[in-house]
Design a protein around this motif. Structure first.
Motif, PDB file in Angstrom:
ATOM      1  N   ALA A  90       0.808  -1.211   0.000  1.00 43.98           N
ATOM      2  CA  ALA A  90       0.000   0.000   0.000  1.00 43.98           C
ATOM      3  C   ALA A  90       0.846   1.268   0.000  1.00 43.98           C
ATOM      4  O   ALA A  90       0.420   2.283  -0.496  1.00 43.98           O
ATOM      5  CB  ALA A  90      -0.947  -0.005   1.197  1.00 43.98           C
ATOM      6  N   CYS A  91       2.042   1.212   0.582  1.00 42.30           N
ATOM      7  CA  CYS A  91       2.865   2.411   0.684  1.00 42.30           C
ATOM      8  C   CYS A  91       4.069   2.345  -0.235  1.00 42.30           C
ATOM      9  O   CYS A  91       5.060   3.027  -0.025  1.00 42.30           O
ATOM     10  CB  CYS A  91       3.314   2.615   2.136  1.00 42.30           C
TER      11      CYS A  91
ATOM     12  N   GLU B  53     -17.632   8.674  -7.106  1.00 40.45           N
ATOM     13  CA  GLU B  53     -16.496   9.058  -6.255  1.00 40.45           C
ATOM     14  C   GLU B  53     -16.377  10.572  -6.131  1.00 40.45           C
ATOM     15  O   GLU B  53     -16.024  11.087  -5.069  1.00 40.45           O
ATOM     16  CB  GLU B  53     -15.198   8.451  -6.787  1.00 40.45           C
TER      17      GLU B  53
ATOM     18  N   GLU C  21      -7.217  12.914  10.514  1.00 43.45           N
ATOM     19  CA  GLU C  21      -8.136  11.881  10.007  1.00 43.45           C
ATOM     20  C   GLU C  21      -8.937  12.399   8.804  1.00 43.45           C
ATOM     21  O   GLU C  21      -9.174  11.668   7.839  1.00 43.45           O
ATOM     22  CB  GLU C  21      -9.086  11.449  11.125  1.00 43.45           C
TER      23      GLU C  21
ATOM     24  N   VAL D 141      -6.625  12.475   5.784  1.00 39.34           N
ATOM     25  CA  VAL D 141      -6.412  11.117   5.266  1.00 39.34           C
ATOM     26  C   VAL D 141      -7.625  10.692   4.434  1.00 39.34           C
ATOM     27  O   VAL D 141      -7.483  10.161   3.332  1.00 39.34           O
ATOM     28  CB  VAL D 141      -6.146  10.121   6.419  1.00 39.34           C
ATOM     29  N   HIS D 142      -8.826  10.954   4.956  1.00 40.78           N
ATOM     30  CA  HIS D 142     -10.055  10.620   4.227  1.00 40.78           C
ATOM     31  C   HIS D 142     -10.105  11.371   2.897  1.00 40.78           C
ATOM     32  O   HIS D 142     -10.453  10.798   1.856  1.00 40.78           O
ATOM     33  CB  HIS D 142     -11.277  10.929   5.089  1.00 40.78           C
TER      34      HIS D 142
ATOM     35  N   GLY E 233      -7.580  12.417   1.139  1.00 38.01           N
ATOM     36  CA  GLY E 233      -6.606  11.782   0.256  1.00 38.01           C
ATOM     37  C   GLY E 233      -7.141  10.500  -0.361  1.00 38.01           C
ATOM     38  O   GLY E 233      -6.902  10.215  -1.546  1.00 38.01           O
ATOM     39  N   GLU E 234      -7.892   9.736   0.413  1.00 33.38           N
ATOM     40  CA  GLU E 234      -8.482   8.498  -0.105  1.00 33.38           C
ATOM     41  C   GLU E 234      -9.506   8.788  -1.193  1.00 33.38           C
ATOM     42  O   GLU E 234      -9.525   8.122  -2.230  1.00 33.38           O
ATOM     43  CB  GLU E 234      -9.127   7.708   1.034  1.00 33.38           C
ATOM     44  N   GLU E 235     -10.347   9.777  -0.975  1.00 32.77           N
ATOM     45  CA  GLU E 235     -11.378  10.105  -1.965  1.00 32.77           C
ATOM     46  C   GLU E 235     -10.774  10.738  -3.218  1.00 32.77           C
ATOM     47  O   GLU E 235     -11.195  10.446  -4.336  1.00 32.77           O
ATOM     48  CB  GLU E 235     -12.455  11.003  -1.358  1.00 32.77           C
TER      49      GLU E 235
ATOM     50  N   SER F  32      -7.860  10.068  -4.313  1.00 29.42           N
ATOM     51  CA  SER F  32      -7.230   8.926  -4.985  1.00 29.42           C
ATOM     52  C   SER F  32      -8.245   8.104  -5.756  1.00 29.42           C
ATOM     53  O   SER F  32      -7.967   7.658  -6.877  1.00 29.42           O
ATOM     54  CB  SER F  32      -6.513   8.044  -3.962  1.00 29.42           C
ATOM     55  N   ASP F  33      -9.411   7.875  -5.170  1.00 32.58           N
ATOM     56  CA  ASP F  33     -10.456   7.135  -5.879  1.00 32.58           C
ATOM     57  C   ASP F  33     -10.808   7.825  -7.190  1.00 32.58           C
ATOM     58  O   ASP F  33     -10.937   7.186  -8.237  1.00 32.58           O
ATOM     59  CB  ASP F  33     -11.715   7.002  -5.024  1.00 32.58           C
TER      60      ASP F  33
END
Length: 128
Positions: free
Chosen positions: A4-5, A46, A70, A73-74, A76-78, A80-81
């Motif tokens: 993952a990293c 997304e 937090e 991070v969330h 960054g995840e969205e 990325s999606d």
């Protein structure tokens, strides 16, 4: 997709992401689901999830200094999606996304020359 990293401290090219997404889909036998239409609809979904993060925050300052880790991070995840679906969609459609993006920047430079835009406050759209 492994680790993952993987490559955490280095720049990642669109080519690398394209290959990773292709491998990811192949390993799961998901290629049959990755039609342009399906990928576009997933991308729109997304973008909706990304929009929800900002929905009730009003304007936020650059760098998001008041956000909890937090939340970042969330975000960054969205983001990325959205990026990964866009990369996959462009690959499936046979569009070189990097070249298309550079061409678009050049077209925007012609459409919005510095001499007309630099001191203008009424050019509020700031198209990309």
């Amino acid at each position: 997709m492994t680790g993952a990293c993987e490559g955490e401290n280095q720049s990642v090219s669109l080519d690398v992401l394209t290959k990773k997404m292709e491998e990811f889909a192949k390993e799961r036998n998901w290629e049959r689901f990755h039609s342009p239409r399906n990928l576009l609809l997933a991308l729109v979904g997304e973008v909706g999830e990304l929009s929800e993060i900002f929905q009730w925050k009003g304007e936020v300052p650059r760098g998001l200094p008041d956000w909890e880790e937090e939340e970042k991070v969330h975000l960054g995840e969205e983001l990325s999606d959205v990026l990964l679906y866009l990369v996959r969609l462009s690959d499936i459609c046979g569009v070189d996304l990097g070249k298309a993006a550079l061409r678009k920047v050049e077209l925007n430079a012609l459409k919005y020359p510095v001499t007309l835009s630099k001191n203008s406050s009424n050019n509020a759209s700031h198209s990309v």
